[in-house]
Design a protein around this motif. Structure first.
Motif, PDB file in Angstrom:
ATOM      1  N   GLU A  23       8.644   7.211 -15.595  1.00  0.00           N
ATOM      2  CA  GLU A  23       7.594   6.126 -15.723  1.00  0.00           C
ATOM      3  C   GLU A  23       7.266   5.784 -17.068  1.00  0.00           C
ATOM      4  N   SER A  24       6.893   4.329 -17.376  1.00  0.00           N
ATOM      5  CA  SER A  24       6.317   3.856 -18.402  1.00  0.00           C
ATOM      6  C   SER A  24       4.777   4.152 -18.315  1.00  0.00           C
ATOM      7  N   ASP A  25       4.403   4.091 -19.801  1.00  0.00           N
ATOM      8  CA  ASP A  25       3.086   4.464 -20.037  1.00  0.00           C
ATOM      9  C   ASP A  25       2.051   3.553 -19.305  1.00  0.00           C
ATOM     10  N   GLU A  26       2.560   1.996 -19.074  1.00  0.00           N
ATOM     11  CA  GLU A  26       1.694   1.120 -18.461  1.00  0.00           C
ATOM     12  C   GLU A  26       1.624   1.461 -16.780  1.00  0.00           C
ATOM     13  N   GLU A  27       2.830   2.083 -16.450  1.00  0.00           N
ATOM     14  CA  GLU A  27       2.659   2.504 -15.001  1.00  0.00           C
ATOM     15  C   GLU A  27       1.834   3.823 -14.717  1.00  0.00           C
ATOM     16  N   ILE A  28       1.770   4.585 -15.785  1.00  0.00           N
ATOM     17  CA  ILE A  28       0.924   5.663 -15.500  1.00  0.00           C
ATOM     18  C   ILE A  28      -0.385   5.445 -15.614  1.00  0.00           C
ATOM     19  N   ARG A  29      -0.890   4.473 -16.538  1.00  0.00           N
ATOM     20  CA  ARG A  29      -2.169   3.944 -16.541  1.00  0.00           C
ATOM     21  C   ARG A  29      -2.685   3.306 -15.287  1.00  0.00           C
ATOM     22  N   ARG A  30      -1.836   2.730 -14.525  1.00  0.00           N
ATOM     23  CA  ARG A  30      -2.153   1.815 -13.680  1.00  0.00           C
ATOM     24  C   ARG A  30      -2.694   2.598 -12.522  1.00  0.00           C
ATOM     25  N   VAL A  31      -3.927   1.801 -11.845  1.00  0.00           N
ATOM     26  CA  VAL A  31      -4.460   2.424 -10.900  1.00  0.00           C
ATOM     27  C   VAL A  31      -4.313   2.054  -9.542  1.00  0.00           C
ATOM     28  N   PRO A  32      -3.597   2.713  -8.706  1.00  0.00           N
ATOM     29  CA  PRO A  32      -2.964   2.392  -7.537  1.00  0.00           C
ATOM     30  C   PRO A  32      -4.171   1.748  -6.536  1.00  0.00           C
ATOM     31  N   GLU A  33      -3.821   0.939  -5.751  1.00  0.00           N
ATOM     32  CA  GLU A  33      -4.710   0.294  -4.692  1.00  0.00           C
ATOM     33  C   GLU A  33      -4.420   1.235  -3.627  1.00  0.00           C
ATOM     34  N   LEU A  34      -5.573   1.803  -2.773  1.00  0.00           N
ATOM     35  CA  LEU A  34      -5.402   2.508  -1.658  1.00  0.00           C
ATOM     36  C   LEU A  34      -5.100   1.802  -0.675  1.00  0.00           C
ATOM     37  N   GLY A  35      -4.195   2.395   0.403  1.00  0.00           N
ATOM     38  CA  GLY A  35      -3.652   1.684   1.632  1.00  0.00           C
ATOM     39  C   GLY A  35      -2.843   0.477   1.420  1.00  0.00           C
ATOM     40  N   LEU A  36      -2.390   0.065   0.312  1.00  0.00           N
ATOM     41  CA  LEU A  36      -1.570  -0.810   0.194  1.00  0.00           C
ATOM     42  C   LEU A  36      -0.278  -0.330  -0.595  1.00  0.00           C
ATOM     43  N   ALA A  74      -5.668  -7.744  10.872  1.00  0.00           N
ATOM     44  CA  ALA A  74      -6.157  -6.633  11.332  1.00  0.00           C
ATOM     45  C   ALA A  74      -6.916  -5.528  10.366  1.00  0.00           C
ATOM     46  N   ASP A  75      -5.975  -5.499   9.169  1.00  0.00           N
ATOM     47  CA  ASP A  75      -6.385  -4.585   8.241  1.00  0.00           C
ATOM     48  C   ASP A  75      -7.904  -5.142   7.621  1.00  0.00           C
ATOM     49  N   LYS A  76      -7.852  -6.498   7.266  1.00  0.00           N
ATOM     50  CA  LYS A  76      -9.007  -7.130   6.813  1.00  0.00           C
ATOM     51  C   LYS A  76     -10.317  -6.769   7.899  1.00  0.00           C
ATOM     52  N   HIS A 132     -10.427  -4.077   9.908  1.00  0.00           N
ATOM     53  CA  HIS A 132     -10.837  -2.495   9.993  1.00  0.00           C
ATOM     54  C   HIS A 132     -11.603  -2.303   8.598  1.00  0.00           C
ATOM     55  N   LYS A 133     -11.221  -3.082   7.568  1.00  0.00           N
ATOM     56  CA  LYS A 133     -11.939  -2.946   6.172  1.00  0.00           C
ATOM     57  C   LYS A 133     -13.428  -3.177   6.492  1.00  0.00           C
ATOM     58  N   ARG A 134     -13.636  -4.434   7.196  1.00  0.00           N
ATOM     59  CA  ARG A 134     -14.972  -5.142   7.277  1.00  0.00           C
ATOM     60  C   ARG A 134     -15.792  -4.151   8.245  1.00  0.00           C
ATOM     61  N   LEU A 135     -15.013  -3.800   9.296  1.00  0.00           N
ATOM     62  CA  LEU A 135     -15.915  -2.825  10.090  1.00  0.00           C
ATOM     63  C   LEU A 135     -16.153  -1.633   9.609  1.00  0.00           C
ATOM     64  N   LYS A 136     -15.509  -1.064   8.894  1.00  0.00           N
ATOM     65  CA  LYS A 136     -15.769   0.224   7.979  1.00  0.00           C
ATOM     66  C   LYS A 136     -17.059   0.003   6.991  1.00  0.00           C
ATOM     67  N   ARG A 137     -16.854  -1.047   6.429  1.00  0.00           N
ATOM     68  CA  ARG A 137     -18.283  -1.406   5.582  1.00  0.00           C
ATOM     69  C   ARG A 137     -19.148  -1.689   6.242  1.00  0.00           C
ATOM     70  N   LEU A 138     -19.090  -2.412   7.391  1.00  0.00           N
ATOM     71  CA  LEU A 138     -20.412  -2.560   8.276  1.00  0.00           C
ATOM     72  C   LEU A 138     -20.926  -1.161   8.473  1.00  0.00           C
TER      73      LEU A 138
END
Length: 124
Positions: free
Chosen positions: A2-15, A56-58, A60-66
């Motif tokens: 992996e390059s330095d840029e890939e290592i520093r990137r924060v992964p988006e969870l669940g995607l 459905a994912d949106k 689910h995310k909205r219901l979790k937030r509520l």
């Protein structure tokens, strides 16, 4: 590797993009040594990740937030109730102490007045 840029990137969870992460790094490495093409490629991938989210994912995310919001609000109400109960207990304690001190003040004032009277009578 992996390059330095890939290592520093924060992964988006669940995607995850279809095909997994290994093919993604291979596509990015084939895009060039870096520069604007790579930045555009990363931006395109990031925006495509956002589009992958289904309704459905949106929902689910909205219901979790509520739900988190409801739990947080309930906890805030419970903290407020405990705080008010504590304040009421303190008020009762202070009122009791105040009445005791007022009673003591009255007793001491009466005693002082009697002693002054005795002193006045003995000097005459």
């Amino acid at each position: 590797m992996e390059s330095d840029e890939e290592i520093r990137r924060v992964p988006e969870l669940g995607l995850e993009l279809p095909g997994g992460g290994a093919s993604t790094s291979g596509r990015e490495a084939g895009a060039g040594a870096g520069g604007p093409e790579r930045a555009q490629s990363s931006t395109a991938q990031a925006s495509s990740r956002r589009r992958v989210r289904s309704p459905a994912d949106k929902e689910h995310k909205r219901l979790k937030r509520l739900l988190r919001n409801r739990v947080s609000a309930q906890q805030a109400r419970e903290r407020k109730k405990a705080y008010l109960t504590d304040l009421e207990v303190k008020v009762k304690e202070l009122e009791k102490k105040n009445s005791e001190m007022e009673e003591r003040l009255s007793t001491l004032q009466n005693e002082n007045q009697m002693l002054r009277q005795i002193l006045k009578n003995t000097t005459l």
